[in-house]
Design a protein around this motif. Structure first.
Motif, PDB file in Angstrom:
ATOM      1  N   ARG A 297       0.829  -1.216   0.000  1.00 42.11           N
ATOM      2  CA  ARG A 297       0.000   0.000   0.000  1.00 42.11           C
ATOM      3  C   ARG A 297       0.859   1.260   0.000  1.00 42.11           C
ATOM      4  N   VAL A 298       2.001   1.202   0.675  1.00 44.77           N
ATOM      5  CA  VAL A 298       2.894   2.358   0.691  1.00 44.77           C
ATOM      6  C   VAL A 298       3.437   2.603  -0.709  1.00 44.77           C
ATOM      7  N   ILE A 299       3.826   1.544  -1.387  1.00 44.16           N
ATOM      8  CA  ILE A 299       4.368   1.655  -2.739  1.00 44.16           C
ATOM      9  C   ILE A 299       3.303   2.206  -3.690  1.00 44.16           C
ATOM     10  N   GLU A 300       2.066   1.778  -3.534  1.00 39.29           N
ATOM     11  CA  GLU A 300       0.981   2.255  -4.408  1.00 39.29           C
ATOM     12  C   GLU A 300       0.776   3.755  -4.270  1.00 39.29           C
ATOM     13  N   GLN A 301       1.143   4.331  -3.117  1.00 39.26           N
ATOM     14  CA  GLN A 301       0.942   5.758  -2.882  1.00 39.26           C
ATOM     15  C   GLN A 301       1.992   6.616  -3.581  1.00 39.26           C
ATOM     16  N   ILE A 302       3.086   6.006  -4.002  1.00 39.04           N
ATOM     17  CA  ILE A 302       4.126   6.758  -4.704  1.00 39.04           C
ATOM     18  C   ILE A 302       3.679   6.958  -6.144  1.00 39.04           C
ATOM     19  N   ASN A 303       3.438   8.193  -6.482  1.00 34.41           N
ATOM     20  CA  ASN A 303       2.927   8.503  -7.819  1.00 34.41           C
ATOM     21  C   ASN A 303       3.744   9.655  -8.403  1.00 34.41           C
ATOM     22  N   LEU A 304       4.954   9.334  -8.823  1.00 41.11           N
ATOM     23  CA  LEU A 304       5.853  10.347  -9.368  1.00 41.11           C
ATOM     24  C   LEU A 304       6.184  10.018 -10.813  1.00 41.11           C
TER      25      LEU A 304
END
Length: 179
Positions: free
Chosen positions: A33-40
């Protein structure tokens, strides 16, 4: 920026991408879920990586390798060790080893030159001198270098490899005591 600075920036960017890729693989399994929040975007991600602590370490090491920055030896060696550990220390392993071929890569050469600049010329001896001082052959010196019994540096400008004199003397003392 001159050509070497641009080249080092590419080397640093490549290293940061490798480290990020490894971290991403681990984190996607640990905390998806933490990885899914990275949107760069790729450009934003690269800017973030360059500004990161490891990005700053690599930038400083490049400046040292180029002779544009002088830092204390301990800090240079700690930073090189940090990069090597991040690249080569597998989770769960007791230690790490750096493949000899790494030192022929662009990042390996950058780290080598930074390490070389951390020492004064009188603190270094040639491989032949080290072998003579220790009473062993050159292949033994290379084996001890691989085993990290002897610390060494490489001057990327001359292509020569040097052993740290204090390590030769410490190993010489150790060999004499065990004989």
């Amino acid at each position: 920026m001159d050509a070497q600075s641009l080249n080092y920036q590419r080397v640093i960017d490549d290293a940061l991408k490798i480290l990020y890729s490894h971290h991403y693989r681990l984190m996607s399994r640990l905390l998806p879920r933490v990885i899914e929040q990275i949107n760069l975007s790729e450009k934003e991600l690269l800017e973030e990586l360059r500004a990161s602590p490891i990005g700053q370490v690599l930038q400083r090491l490049a400046a040292i390798a180029q002779g544009r920055l002088i830092e204390q030896r301990e800090r240079i060696l700690e930073n090189i060790e940090l990069v090597l550990q991040l690249l080569f220390w597998a989770p769960g392993a007791e230690d790490y080893s750096v493949p000899r071929a790494f030192w022929e890569s662009e990042l390996g050469r950058l780290l080598s030159q930074a390490k070389f600049r951390a020492y004064e010329p009188n603190e270094l001896v040639s491989i032949t001198q080290a072998a003579h001082r220790l009473g062993v052959t050159r292949p033994t010196i290379y084996r001890w270098m691989d085993e990290r019994k002897l610390e060494y540096v490489r001057d990327e400008h001359s292509g020569r490899t040097f052993i740290i004199r204090r390590d030769v003397e410490a190993l010489r003392q150790q060999l004499q005591e065990s004989a």
